[in-house]
Design a protein around this motif. Sequence first.
Motif, PDB file in Angstrom:
ATOM      1  N   ALA A   1       0.820  -1.203   0.000  1.00  0.00           N
ATOM      2  CA  ALA A   1       0.000   0.000   0.000  1.00  0.00           C
ATOM      3  C   ALA A   1       0.861   1.263   0.000  1.00  0.00           C
ATOM      4  CB  ALA A   1      -0.941   0.004   1.208  1.00  0.00           C
ATOM      5  N   VAL A   2       1.931   1.251   0.780  1.00  0.00           N
ATOM      6  CA  VAL A   2       2.828   2.408   0.812  1.00  0.00           C
ATOM      7  C   VAL A   2       3.479   2.618  -0.549  1.00  0.00           C
ATOM      8  CG1 VAL A   2       4.972   3.308   1.797  1.00  0.00           C
ATOM      9  CG2 VAL A   2       3.257   2.253   3.284  1.00  0.00           C
ATOM     10  N   ALA A   3       3.944   1.530  -1.168  1.00  0.00           N
ATOM     11  CA  ALA A   3       4.559   1.630  -2.489  1.00  0.00           C
ATOM     12  C   ALA A   3       3.547   2.089  -3.528  1.00  0.00           C
ATOM     13  CB  ALA A   3       5.150   0.279  -2.893  1.00  0.00           C
ATOM     14  N   MET A   4       2.335   1.569  -3.448  1.00  0.00           N
ATOM     15  CA  MET A   4       1.290   1.935  -4.390  1.00  0.00           C
ATOM     16  C   MET A   4       0.915   3.408  -4.254  1.00  0.00           C
ATOM     17  SD  MET A   4      -2.440   0.114  -4.718  1.00  0.00           S
ATOM     18  CE  MET A   4      -3.739   0.791  -5.755  1.00  0.00           C
ATOM     19  N   ALA A   5       0.770   3.879  -3.011  1.00  0.00           N
ATOM     20  CA  ALA A   5       0.427   5.277  -2.785  1.00  0.00           C
ATOM     21  C   ALA A   5       1.512   6.203  -3.326  1.00  0.00           C
ATOM     22  CB  ALA A   5       0.203   5.536  -1.295  1.00  0.00           C
ATOM     23  N   GLY A   6       2.768   5.837  -3.099  1.00  0.00           N
ATOM     24  CA  GLY A   6       3.868   6.654  -3.614  1.00  0.00           C
ATOM     25  C   GLY A   6       3.897   6.686  -5.123  1.00  0.00           C
ATOM     26  N   ALA A   7       3.695   5.522  -5.753  1.00  0.00           N
ATOM     27  CA  ALA A   7       3.698   5.457  -7.211  1.00  0.00           C
ATOM     28  C   ALA A   7       2.525   6.231  -7.797  1.00  0.00           C
ATOM     29  CB  ALA A   7       3.647   4.003  -7.667  1.00  0.00           C
ATOM     30  N   ARG A   8       1.389   6.178  -7.113  1.00  0.00           N
ATOM     31  CA  ARG A   8       0.224   6.906  -7.609  1.00  0.00           C
ATOM     32  C   ARG A   8       0.417   8.412  -7.493  1.00  0.00           C
ATOM     33  NH1 ARG A   8      -5.833   5.866  -5.397  1.00  0.00           N
ATOM     34  NH2 ARG A   8      -5.133   7.287  -3.766  1.00  0.00           N
ATOM     35  N   ARG A   9       1.056   8.862  -6.423  1.00  0.00           N
ATOM     36  CA  ARG A   9       1.341  10.294  -6.288  1.00  0.00           C
ATOM     37  C   ARG A   9       2.259  10.764  -7.411  1.00  0.00           C
ATOM     38  NH1 ARG A   9       1.351   9.178  -0.684  1.00  0.00           N
ATOM     39  NH2 ARG A   9       3.593   8.784  -0.712  1.00  0.00           N
ATOM     40  N   GLU A  10       3.277   9.963  -7.721  1.00  0.00           N
ATOM     41  CA  GLU A  10       4.182  10.332  -8.812  1.00  0.00           C
ATOM     42  C   GLU A  10       3.448  10.353 -10.144  1.00  0.00           C
ATOM     43  OE1 GLU A  10       7.744   8.070  -8.994  1.00  0.00           O
ATOM     44  OE2 GLU A  10       8.334   8.498  -6.930  1.00  0.00           O
ATOM     45  N   TYR A  11       2.555   9.377 -10.337  1.00  0.00           N
ATOM     46  CA  TYR A  11       1.772   9.324 -11.575  1.00  0.00           C
ATOM     47  C   TYR A  11       0.871  10.553 -11.694  1.00  0.00           C
ATOM     48  CZ  TYR A  11      -1.813   7.790 -14.872  1.00  0.00           C
ATOM     49  OH  TYR A  11      -2.690   7.717 -15.926  1.00  0.00           O
ATOM     50  N   ASP A  12       0.165  10.877 -10.609  1.00  0.00           N
ATOM     51  CA  ASP A  12      -0.731  12.032 -10.634  1.00  0.00           C
ATOM     52  C   ASP A  12       0.043  13.324 -10.870  1.00  0.00           C
ATOM     53  OD1 ASP A  12      -2.864  10.373 -10.170  1.00  0.00           O
ATOM     54  OD2 ASP A  12      -2.988  10.791  -8.012  1.00  0.00           O
ATOM     55  N   LEU A  13       1.230  13.427 -10.258  1.00  0.00           N
ATOM     56  CA  LEU A  13       2.056  14.611 -10.460  1.00  0.00           C
ATOM     57  C   LEU A  13       2.491  14.718 -11.919  1.00  0.00           C
ATOM     58  CD1 LEU A  13       3.584  17.053  -9.359  1.00  0.00           C
ATOM     59  CD2 LEU A  13       5.470  15.521  -8.760  1.00  0.00           C
ATOM     60  N   GLY A  14       2.905  13.600 -12.485  1.00  0.00           N
ATOM     61  CA  GLY A  14       3.311  13.595 -13.886  1.00  0.00           C
ATOM     62  C   GLY A  14       2.166  13.987 -14.803  1.00  0.00           C
ATOM     63  N   GLN A  15       0.956  13.464 -14.485  1.00  0.00           N
ATOM     64  CA  GLN A  15      -0.211  13.818 -15.285  1.00  0.00           C
ATOM     65  C   GLN A  15      -0.515  15.307 -15.174  1.00  0.00           C
ATOM     66  OE1 GLN A  15      -0.489  11.000 -17.280  1.00  0.00           O
ATOM     67  NE2 GLN A  15      -2.691  11.234 -17.064  1.00  0.00           N
ATOM     68  N   ALA A  16      -0.410  15.841 -13.953  1.00  0.00           N
ATOM     69  CA  ALA A  16      -0.698  17.258 -13.744  1.00  0.00           C
ATOM     70  C   ALA A  16       0.296  18.143 -14.488  1.00  0.00           C
ATOM     71  CB  ALA A  16      -0.669  17.580 -12.246  1.00  0.00           C
ATOM     72  N   ILE A  17       1.579  17.755 -14.437  1.00  0.00           N
ATOM     73  CA  ILE A  17       2.592  18.539 -15.146  1.00  0.00           C
ATOM     74  C   ILE A  17       2.371  18.471 -16.650  1.00  0.00           C
ATOM     75  CG2 ILE A  17       5.052  18.647 -15.699  1.00  0.00           C
ATOM     76  CD1 ILE A  17       5.603  17.754 -12.813  1.00  0.00           C
TER      77      ILE A  17
END
Length: 264
Positions: free
Chosen positions: A185-201
């Motif tokens: 869950a911790v790894a998934m949450a971190g990866a999802r934050r990076e994904y969302d940040l990349g999408q936002a950028i």
Amino acid sequence: MTGSGDVGTGGHSHPGGQGQPSVSYTGGVKPEHLAQTLSELARTLQLEESLDDTLTSIVAAAVPTIPGTAFAGLTVVQGKRSVWTRAATHELARRVDQAQYDTGQGPCLDAVFEHRTVRVADLTRDTRWPDFAGRAAELGVRGMLSFQLYVEHDNLGALNLYSPEAGTFDDESEQVGLLFAAHAAVAMAGARREYDLGQAIGTRDLIGQAKGILMERYRLTADQAFVLLVRTSQHTNVKVSEVARILAETGELGPEQRRAPAPE
């Protein structure tokens, strides 16, 4: 594909609740070499470059790590009710997951929406999910173990483990699985934050590029260019980011939106 209801709140400290073993757990197992295995898992997941790669690695690692597991699938939650399988080690896991989504019942949905660990010794003898159990038996699955994947204030989904044989999941499976799910869950949450940040950028860059095209073409200010993008989005019922992408790729907005808005 939707689940059976809104995510519940509270009551997570009882047996089977959030982060706790299921009501079938009798306690006390201490698997050897578990700390080393989970440390290696954490390092492996940290090296993955994308969200999909992280989720694929989670289910792939679950099979050899958690005793009794033949197949694994990972259900993700979008919003409060929408669920779907984003990673699986075998097509059978996807089919069993889909049977739960179709019937609106099953261990996976209980894990996600009731915030608890669910262990099933034999689906052919369990009466909690009659519609789903029949479908699962037809698919050749008898044992299941589902863990909610969560971090504080965020319900990510569920890790679902499957076995074609009855009675393969035991206390050791639960104890290892709970620790595994916490790391996952911790790894998934971190990866999802990076994904969302990349999408936002990426979206910000696309909108900036589209605004630049409109500013030059119609001699607009930045604010006027953005207004034109928003008006086009509203008129066409297409997201602003998609309008910007089409404009950046084709140079076109649409016949009614090619004129600049009046200055405001």
